[in-house]
Design an enzyme around this catalytic site. Structure first.
Site, PDB file in Angstrom:
ATOM      1  N   ASN A  86      45.419  27.697  42.984  1.00 61.13           N
ATOM      2  CA  ASN A  86      45.365  28.246  41.672  1.00 61.13           C
ATOM      3  C   ASN A  86      45.661  29.951  42.598  1.00 61.13           C
ATOM      4  OD1 ASN A  86      44.884  30.220  39.497  1.00 61.13           O
ATOM      5  ND2 ASN A  86      45.419  28.490  38.123  1.00 61.13           N
ATOM      6  N   GLN A  87      46.036  30.777  42.477  1.00 59.75           N
ATOM      7  CA  GLN A  87      46.839  32.063  42.941  1.00 59.75           C
ATOM      8  C   GLN A  87      46.612  32.732  42.174  1.00 59.75           C
ATOM      9  OE1 GLN A  87      50.976  31.466  43.203  1.00 59.75           O
ATOM     10  NE2 GLN A  87      50.864  30.620  44.931  1.00 59.75           N
TER      11      GLN A  87
END
Length: 168
Positions: A40-41
């Protein structure tokens, strides 16, 4: 389908920007932490917006750093049934009380919706307000790979004008 619940909000009275996700994915729920999936960024994107490498610090320090910059976290979905982590699988959804949260955050000026589902639900719940700017952000989820990280980062920089100016 598995019943899932969101986490408590991460906010304080100085929160200026509230970033709303939809409902934590399975990796986050297992870890008991926002945005725990390793791909997840979120921490990269938010770190770029506030000018801090959030991904390099431990989780509790990440949350404290967000609050120091006037950024809070929460989700639009309080609970629902979902197999896996995809928003498209959400069923029997109950919403968090966003209107109450807005009332409890006197310095809140903007809400960033992390992804299309968050924006769709959040905009339905929150009546238009001349005091709040609503910002649709591309999802930080690893499931949303259609947009390159550099392009997502440019979009997330829209949060900068609303940051706590005492930090800048």
């Amino acid at each position: 389908m598995t019943f899932k619940r969101s986490f408590a909000p991460v906010v304080d009275r100085h929160t200026r920007i509230l970033i709303l996700g939809s409902l934590p994915g399975d990796a986050s729920l297992r870890a008991g932490r926002y945005y725990a999936h390793p791909r997840n960024q979120f921490w990269q994107l938010t770190g770029s917006a506030i000018g801090c490498d959030l991904a390099a610090i431990d989780y509790d320090e990440r949350l404290a750093t967000l609050l120091q910059h006037g950024v809070g976290l929460w989700d639009v979905v309080q609970s629902g049934k979902r197999e896996g982590s995809l928003d498209a699988a959400l069923r029997e959804v109950e919403h968090n009380d966003l209107a109450e949260m807005v009332q409890k955050a006197p310095e809140l000026v903007a809400i960033g919706f992390n992804g299309a589902t968050s924006a769709r639900i959040g905009r339905q719940i929150l009546a238009p307000s001349p005091h709040l700017t609503l910002i649709d952000l591309p999802s930080s989820s690893p499931a949303y790979a259609a947009m390159p990280l550099a392009e997502k980062t440019r979009s997330w920089l829209a949060l900068r004008p609303f940051l706590d100016q005492r930090m800048g």
